[in-house]
Design an enzyme around this catalytic site. Structure first.
Site, mmCIF file in Angstrom:
data_model
loop_
_atom_site.group_PDB
_atom_site.id
_atom_site.type_symbol
_atom_site.label_atom_id
_atom_site.label_comp_id
_atom_site.label_asym_id
_atom_site.label_seq_id
_atom_site.Cartn_x
_atom_site.Cartn_y
_atom_site.Cartn_z
ATOM 1 N N CYS A 131 -1.005 -8.554 -7.495
ATOM 2 C CA CYS A 131 -1.366 -7.260 -8.068
ATOM 3 C C CYS A 131 -1.446 -7.405 -9.575
ATOM 4 O O CYS A 131 -0.615 -8.075 -10.180
ATOM 5 C CB CYS A 131 -0.330 -6.209 -7.692
ATOM 6 N N ARG A 144 5.161 -6.853 -7.256
ATOM 7 C CA ARG A 144 5.226 -5.861 -6.181
ATOM 8 C C ARG A 144 5.399 -6.533 -4.818
ATOM 9 O O ARG A 144 4.566 -6.375 -3.920
ATOM 10 C CB ARG A 144 3.979 -4.984 -6.201
ATOM 11 N N PRO A 145 6.469 -7.292 -4.609
ATOM 12 C CA PRO A 145 6.647 -8.004 -3.345
ATOM 13 C C PRO A 145 6.905 -7.041 -2.191
ATOM 14 O O PRO A 145 7.255 -5.869 -2.395
ATOM 15 C CB PRO A 145 7.863 -8.887 -3.613
ATOM 16 N N VAL A 146 6.775 -7.560 -0.957
ATOM 17 C CA VAL A 146 7.004 -6.742 0.228
ATOM 18 C C VAL A 146 8.303 -7.143 0.926
ATOM 19 O O VAL A 146 8.512 -6.798 2.089
ATOM 20 C CB VAL A 146 5.810 -6.853 1.212
ATOM 21 N N ASP A 147 9.182 -7.824 0.232
ATOM 22 C CA ASP A 147 10.437 -8.265 0.820
ATOM 23 C C ASP A 147 11.224 -7.111 1.431
ATOM 24 O O ASP A 147 11.770 -7.233 2.537
ATOM 25 C CB ASP A 147 11.324 -8.945 -0.239
ATOM 26 N N LEU A 148 11.309 -5.990 0.703
ATOM 27 C CA LEU A 148 12.095 -4.862 1.205
ATOM 28 C C LEU A 148 11.481 -4.276 2.467
ATOM 29 O O LEU A 148 12.201 -3.814 3.353
ATOM 30 C CB LEU A 148 12.223 -3.778 0.135
ATOM 31 N N ILE A 198 9.112 0.592 -14.623
ATOM 32 C CA ILE A 198 8.821 0.451 -13.197
ATOM 33 C C ILE A 198 8.079 -0.848 -12.902
ATOM 34 O O ILE A 198 8.483 -1.634 -12.038
ATOM 35 C CB ILE A 198 7.996 1.653 -12.684
ATOM 36 N N LYS A 217 -3.877 10.869 -3.003
ATOM 37 C CA LYS A 217 -4.212 9.546 -2.477
ATOM 38 C C LYS A 217 -2.976 8.843 -1.936
ATOM 39 O O LYS A 217 -2.987 8.297 -0.819
ATOM 40 C CB LYS A 217 -4.845 8.685 -3.566
ATOM 41 N N ASN A 218 -1.902 8.829 -2.722
ATOM 42 C CA ASN A 218 -0.724 8.067 -2.336
ATOM 43 C C ASN A 218 -0.057 8.603 -1.081
ATOM 44 O O ASN A 218 0.690 7.889 -0.423
ATOM 45 C CB ASN A 218 0.293 8.042 -3.488
ATOM 46 N N ASP A 264 2.573 6.157 -13.106
ATOM 47 C CA ASP A 264 1.137 6.325 -12.913
ATOM 48 C C ASP A 264 0.508 7.282 -13.927
ATOM 49 O O ASP A 264 -0.709 7.476 -13.918
ATOM 50 C CB ASP A 264 0.840 6.825 -11.492
ATOM 51 N N ARG A 314 -3.205 -2.619 -1.234
ATOM 52 C CA ARG A 314 -1.859 -3.034 -0.841
ATOM 53 C C ARG A 314 -1.244 -2.120 0.213
ATOM 54 O O ARG A 314 -0.537 -2.577 1.109
ATOM 55 C CB ARG A 314 -0.947 -3.045 -2.072
ATOM 56 N N ARG A 317 -11.158 4.212 -6.614
ATOM 57 C CA ARG A 317 -10.055 4.077 -5.664
ATOM 58 C C ARG A 317 -9.183 5.332 -5.640
ATOM 59 O O ARG A 317 -8.586 5.637 -4.601
ATOM 60 C CB ARG A 317 -9.188 2.873 -6.021
#
Length: 429
Positions: A120, A125-129, A332, A22-23, A310, A96, A402
């Site tokens: 989340c 889990r920000p998207v800054d990077l 993590i 999936k990932n 996971d 996400r 999912r």
């Protein structure tokens, strides 16, 4: 809302084929935005997450065709032109990873408007990077009313990008954007997960020039355009690990096929340490347990090749019946012990303090009604139910859909008593 019911106590014996990852699949699907030619993905899982992303890609101008091909399940994605650069909140919020359409849209069309993915349940889990990487490549980024407005009318330019900490999503996003940027991009402190190597192989099959994926330094030499290709999705290491733990929990002998055991060496080593039989084969792994009680072992999650976050919830479920006390450290994600209170409803003895859980093995779990809080937590409850006395009912299993393809069918084929209770009250095997 559907539920899953498990009657515990049945040993597992048989074979389980591992699905495509999936990932990896969802990032490979996003790569279809980078070319006007068809991208054919084989070994494709059929999951809620791939359907969510397929719906979003269709809105952007990608035709998405699922079928059974000569290589099994396949998806053909074709975007002869991008008809819209707008990814709305009602679609992005469902998953996400759909935020990763931003980079390919900017790279191919020079502009995009994509919703921020929102919160989340297992951490911020920000998207800054992600945004910092795109800005380094020359994109102008504005945030307004929950949306990212991005422009690069003269195209993206290669850059040196050093991530302050390892991020799988940001590394993948930068790779997707940089492959048709002008010049060379070097990613430092890149994530090393196998899914990144899978993405590299797919992009290179499409004509990209990417080197180093799977190591901390990835080099991308931009090309003018990409073409169509056929690529087989890597086997899902998290699904493989999940069924390995399920076999250890229930006892018996299960052969996992279409798998690459070296991808979960950190888990298999811990299963052997706990007393489980592990045999690596040419196309997978065999897990054996003869009924003897397993020993408690400690784990600490870490980026690949360390113990995968996971698989933490699944291993915690296993340790609830082990002899002794195990310590589980989560490094993590914050808030990733939400399955612990639900396991305690089954009789587990668990105490959580910050990023560490102590699990004291008990002699027996008892079936009960429990609630899933996220994808991996939900399957940990199913695993616990396999060994619990009586019936365990897991609600909110849309999380399971999912990330796990045909979960009930794969387990029942090995002798488990698992059934889905449809929201209309009917049971489905």
């Amino acid at each position: 809302m559907d539920r899953i019911a498990i009657i515990g106590g049945a040993r597992l014996n048989g074979e389980i084929p591992v699905s495509g990852a999936k990932n990896s699949a969802i990032k490979l699907m996003a790569a279809s935005l980078l070319t006007d030619e068809p991208l054919r993905l084989t070994n494709m899982p059929r999951l809620a997450d791939t359907r969510f992303l397929g719906k979003l890609l269709s809105r952007l101008g990608v035709s998405v065709t699922e079928s059974d091909g000569p290589d099994g399940q396949q998806t053909i994605l074709h975007a002869p032109e991008i008809t819209s650069g707008f990814a709305p909140y009602d679609l992005v919020r469902q998953m996400r990873a759909s935020f990763n359409v931003l980079g390919p849209l900017i790279a191919r069309t020079g502009q995009a408007k994509v919703s921020l993915p929102g919160g989340c349940t297992i951490g911020a889990r920000p998207v800054d990077l992600h945004l910092q990487a795109l800005e380094a490549l020359g994109a102008k980024i504005d945030l307004h009313e929950g949306y990212v407005y991005a422009q690069a009318p003269r195209g993206l330019k290669g850059a040196e990008i050093t991530f302050p900490f390892v991020s799988v999503g940001a590394t993948e996003h930068a790779m997707l954007a940089a492959v048709i940027a002008d010049g060379v991009t070097v990613l430092h402190n890149a994530a090393c997960e196998p899914e990144l190597l899978d993405l590299q192989e797919c992009l290179n099959a499409m004509g990209a020039k990417v080197e180093g994926a799977g190591t901390p330094t990835v080099t991308i030499t931009g090309v003018a355009r990409l073409h169509g290709a056929t690529h087989a999705v890597i086997p899902d290491r998290i699904e493989m690990g999940t069924y390995a733990v399920a076999a250890a929990m229930a006892g018996g002998e299960v052969r996992l096929t279409n798998a690459r055991p070296h991808l979960i060496d950190s888990l298999l080593d811990k299963l052997e340490e706990a007393g489980c039989g592990v045999e690596r084969t040419s196309d997978g792994v065999i897990i054996r347990r003869n009924g003897e009680r397993l020993k408690a072992v400690d784990i600490e999650t870490a980026p690949y090749p360390g113990f995968a976050t996971d698989l933490q919830a699944q291993f915690m479920a296993l340790m609830t019946l082990a002899d002794g006390e195990s310590r589980i450290r989560e490094t993590i994600f914050e808030n990733r012990f939400m399955h612990a209170p639900e396991l305690m409803r089954l009789g587990a003895d668990i105490s959580v303090s910050g990023g560490e859980a102590r699990v004291r093995g008990v002699a027996q779990l008892e079936g009960a009604e429990v609630m899933a809080t996220d994808l991996r937590a939900s399957v940990s409850l199913v695993i616990a139910g396999l060994a619990a006395r009586g019936e365990t009912i897991v609600s909110r299993i849309y999380h399971l859909d999912r990330g796990f393809e045909r979960l009930e069918a794969k387990l029942t084929a090995c002798g488990a008593q698992v059934r889905r209770i449809k929201d209309d009250g009917e049971a489905e095997l």
